[in-house]
Motif scaffolding. Sequence first.
Motif, PDB file in Angstrom:
ATOM      1  N   LEU A   1       2.667   9.149 -10.752  1.00  9.06           N
ATOM      2  CA  LEU A   1       2.834  10.714 -10.981  1.00  9.06           C
ATOM      3  C   LEU A   1       1.650  10.858 -12.164  1.00  9.06           C
ATOM      4  CD1 LEU A   1       6.223  11.911 -10.834  1.00  9.06           C
ATOM      5  CD2 LEU A   1       4.524  12.165  -9.024  1.00  9.06           C
ATOM      6  N   LEU A   2       1.738   9.925 -13.260  1.00 12.08           N
ATOM      7  CA  LEU A   2       0.620  10.181 -14.098  1.00 12.08           C
ATOM      8  C   LEU A   2      -0.836   9.882 -13.409  1.00 12.08           C
ATOM      9  CD1 LEU A   2       2.317   8.959 -17.148  1.00 12.08           C
ATOM     10  CD2 LEU A   2       2.208  11.126 -16.769  1.00 12.08           C
ATOM     11  N   VAL A   3      -0.910   9.032 -12.827  1.00  7.66           N
ATOM     12  CA  VAL A   3      -2.178   8.398 -12.299  1.00  7.66           C
ATOM     13  C   VAL A   3      -2.820   9.604 -11.279  1.00  7.66           C
ATOM     14  CG1 VAL A   3      -3.364   6.973 -10.441  1.00  7.66           C
ATOM     15  CG2 VAL A   3      -1.605   6.125 -12.184  1.00  7.66           C
ATOM     16  N   ARG A   4      -1.992  10.339 -10.791  1.00 13.26           N
ATOM     17  CA  ARG A   4      -2.565  11.215  -9.790  1.00 13.26           C
ATOM     18  C   ARG A   4      -3.384  12.217 -10.772  1.00 13.26           C
ATOM     19  NH1 ARG A   4       2.012  14.432  -6.081  1.00 13.26           N
ATOM     20  NH2 ARG A   4       2.008  12.729  -4.554  1.00 13.26           N
TER      21      ARG A   4
ATOM     22  N   SER B   1      -6.990   3.657  -7.482  1.00 15.11           N
ATOM     23  CA  SER B   1      -6.438   2.535  -7.174  1.00 15.11           C
ATOM     24  C   SER B   1      -6.488   1.513  -8.347  1.00 15.11           C
ATOM     25  CB  SER B   1      -7.338   1.781  -6.016  1.00 15.11           C
ATOM     26  OG  SER B   1      -7.015   0.414  -5.876  1.00 15.11           O
ATOM     27  N   ARG B   2      -7.657   1.708  -9.242  1.00 15.02           N
ATOM     28  CA  ARG B   2      -7.667   1.077 -10.550  1.00 15.02           C
ATOM     29  C   ARG B   2      -6.567   1.218 -11.580  1.00 15.02           C
ATOM     30  NH1 ARG B   2     -12.472   2.525 -12.650  1.00 15.02           N
ATOM     31  NH2 ARG B   2     -13.199   2.157 -10.628  1.00 15.02           N
ATOM     32  N   ARG B   3      -6.563   2.464 -11.620  1.00 18.64           N
ATOM     33  CA  ARG B   3      -4.986   2.822 -12.731  1.00 18.64           C
ATOM     34  C   ARG B   3      -3.913   2.678 -12.054  1.00 18.64           C
ATOM     35  NH1 ARG B   3      -8.207   8.445 -12.948  1.00 18.64           N
ATOM     36  NH2 ARG B   3      -6.470   8.875 -11.678  1.00 18.64           N
ATOM     37  N   LEU B   4      -3.666   2.779 -10.781  1.00 14.01           N
ATOM     38  CA  LEU B   4      -2.300   2.451 -10.336  1.00 14.01           C
ATOM     39  C   LEU B   4      -2.097   1.070 -10.368  1.00 14.01           C
ATOM     40  CD1 LEU B   4       0.083   3.629  -8.881  1.00 14.01           C
ATOM     41  CD2 LEU B   4      -1.029   3.069  -6.734  1.00 14.01           C
ATOM     42  N   SER B   5      -3.086   0.118 -10.306  1.00 10.99           N
ATOM     43  CA  SER B   5      -2.865  -1.383 -10.440  1.00 10.99           C
ATOM     44  C   SER B   5      -2.546  -1.627 -11.909  1.00 10.99           C
ATOM     45  CB  SER B   5      -4.182  -2.100 -10.137  1.00 10.99           C
ATOM     46  OG  SER B   5      -5.280  -2.047 -10.961  1.00 10.99           O
TER      47      SER B   5
ATOM     48  N   CYS C   1      -2.445   8.319  -4.211  1.00 13.13           N
ATOM     49  CA  CYS C   1      -3.771   8.387  -4.492  1.00 13.13           C
ATOM     50  C   CYS C   1      -4.614   8.768  -3.226  1.00 13.13           C
ATOM     51  CB  CYS C   1      -4.387   6.886  -4.625  1.00 13.13           C
ATOM     52  SG  CYS C   1      -4.003   6.162  -6.102  1.00 13.13           S
ATOM     53  N   ALA C   2      -3.538   9.369  -2.309  1.00  9.56           N
ATOM     54  CA  ALA C   2      -4.057  10.098  -1.101  1.00  9.56           C
ATOM     55  C   ALA C   2      -4.606  11.567  -1.406  1.00  9.56           C
ATOM     56  CB  ALA C   2      -3.053  10.375  -0.071  1.00  9.56           C
ATOM     57  N   GLY C   3      -5.959  11.653  -1.356  1.00  7.46           N
ATOM     58  CA  GLY C   3      -6.599  12.980  -1.548  1.00  7.46           C
ATOM     59  C   GLY C   3      -7.400  13.004  -2.864  1.00  7.46           C
ATOM     60  N   GLY C   4      -8.194  14.034  -2.927  1.00  4.22           N
ATOM     61  CA  GLY C   4      -8.942  14.491  -4.241  1.00  4.22           C
ATOM     62  C   GLY C   4      -9.733  13.543  -4.612  1.00  4.22           C
ATOM     63  N   GLU C   5      -9.567  12.615  -5.513  1.00  3.65           N
ATOM     64  CA  GLU C   5     -10.278  11.798  -6.272  1.00  3.65           C
ATOM     65  C   GLU C   5     -10.818  10.444  -5.300  1.00  3.65           C
ATOM     66  OE1 GLU C   5      -9.631   9.402 -10.493  1.00  3.65           O
ATOM     67  OE2 GLU C   5      -8.008  10.424  -9.588  1.00  3.65           O
ATOM     68  N   PRO C   6     -11.851   9.766  -5.763  1.00  6.12           N
ATOM     69  CA  PRO C   6     -12.192   8.732  -5.057  1.00  6.12           C
ATOM     70  C   PRO C   6     -10.989   7.711  -5.275  1.00  6.12           C
ATOM     71  CG  PRO C   6     -13.931   9.169  -6.852  1.00  6.12           C
ATOM     72  CD  PRO C   6     -12.831  10.156  -6.763  1.00  6.12           C
ATOM     73  N   PRO C   7     -10.800   6.910  -3.934  1.00  3.65           N
ATOM     74  CA  PRO C   7      -9.741   5.978  -3.955  1.00  3.65           C
ATOM     75  C   PRO C   7      -9.753   4.906  -5.105  1.00  3.65           C
ATOM     76  CG  PRO C   7     -10.871   6.172  -1.894  1.00  3.65           C
ATOM     77  CD  PRO C   7     -11.511   7.030  -2.669  1.00  3.65           C
ATOM     78  N   THR C   8     -11.023   4.362  -5.140  1.00  4.02           N
ATOM     79  CA  THR C   8     -11.106   3.061  -5.945  1.00  4.02           C
ATOM     80  C   THR C   8     -10.606   3.374  -7.652  1.00  4.02           C
ATOM     81  OG1 THR C   8     -13.501   3.661  -6.407  1.00  4.02           O
ATOM     82  CG2 THR C   8     -13.199   2.103  -4.652  1.00  4.02           C
ATOM     83  N   THR C   9     -11.020   4.558  -8.138  1.00  3.87           N
ATOM     84  CA  THR C   9     -10.565   5.007  -9.336  1.00  3.87           C
ATOM     85  C   THR C   9      -9.025   5.072  -9.627  1.00  3.87           C
ATOM     86  OG1 THR C   9     -12.547   6.408  -9.433  1.00  3.87           O
ATOM     87  CG2 THR C   9     -10.983   6.757 -11.093  1.00  3.87           C
TER      88      THR C   9
ATOM     89  N   GLY D   1       0.798  -1.190  -0.039  1.00  4.84           N
ATOM     90  CA  GLY D   1      -0.131   0.001  -0.016  1.00  4.84           C
ATOM     91  C   GLY D   1       0.940   1.409  -0.004  1.00  4.84           C
ATOM     92  N   TRP D   2       2.026   1.026  -0.188  1.00  5.64           N
ATOM     93  CA  TRP D   2       2.866   2.532  -0.215  1.00  5.64           C
ATOM     94  C   TRP D   2       2.618   3.252  -1.374  1.00  5.64           C
ATOM     95  CZ3 TRP D   2       8.575   1.619   1.611  1.00  5.64           C
ATOM     96  CH2 TRP D   2       8.652   1.128   2.855  1.00  5.64           C
ATOM     97  N   GLY D   3       2.295   2.549  -2.400  1.00  7.07           N
ATOM     98  CA  GLY D   3       2.050   3.309  -3.732  1.00  7.07           C
ATOM     99  C   GLY D   3       0.523   3.975  -3.685  1.00  7.07           C
ATOM    100  N   LEU D   4      -0.438   3.291  -3.255  1.00 14.42           N
ATOM    101  CA  LEU D   4      -1.552   4.027  -2.921  1.00 14.42           C
ATOM    102  C   LEU D   4      -1.461   4.993  -1.913  1.00 14.42           C
ATOM    103  CD1 LEU D   4      -3.833   0.756  -2.492  1.00 14.42           C
ATOM    104  CD2 LEU D   4      -3.756   2.642  -4.323  1.00 14.42           C
ATOM    105  N   GLU D   5      -0.843   4.873  -0.796  1.00 18.36           N
ATOM    106  CA  GLU D   5      -0.422   6.170  -0.075  1.00 18.36           C
ATOM    107  C   GLU D   5       0.224   7.144  -0.726  1.00 18.36           C
ATOM    108  OE1 GLU D   5      -1.208   8.154   3.675  1.00 18.36           O
ATOM    109  OE2 GLU D   5      -1.932   6.147   3.001  1.00 18.36           O
ATOM    110  N   ALA D   6       1.237   7.142  -1.350  1.00 18.14           N
ATOM    111  CA  ALA D   6       1.744   7.935  -2.024  1.00 18.14           C
ATOM    112  C   ALA D   6       1.135   8.898  -3.400  1.00 18.14           C
ATOM    113  CB  ALA D   6       3.337   7.559  -2.556  1.00 18.14           C
TER     114      ALA D   6
END
Length: 111
Positions: free
Chosen positions: A108-111, A48-52, A38-46, A31-36
């Motif tokens: 960074l692009l997922v952000r 998270s899907r792009r980060l996967s 996907c924290a804030g702004g957008e819904p975490p599921t969206t 979960g380090w990537g999710l924390e770095a």
Amino acid sequence: MARLRFGFSPIIPTVASFLLAALWGLSVFAGWGLEAFCAGGEPPTTCSRRLSTVSAVSGLFAVLAVCSTVAAWLFPAFRHDPRTFGRVMGAGVASWVVAGGVLFLGGLLVR
């Protein structure tokens, strides 16, 4: 004895490979990537899907890194020739760096 034959201890690139593998594994699976990224702004599921998807692409380089590192130690032809061992281990370490870079830039692009 190994140091004389290789010019450096073969443990150095092996430890580097394990440390880079741990960093990549914690970023993807702990979960380090999710924390770095996907924290804030957008819904975490969206996010998270792009980060996967980014993690899967990065995983291709991670598999190459694991195969290179294991091959360098398991195959006697690689292990007993210092130049070949250095090339294969270098390819493994470089693959870990690329896997981490893909994960970072993709994050960074997922952000």
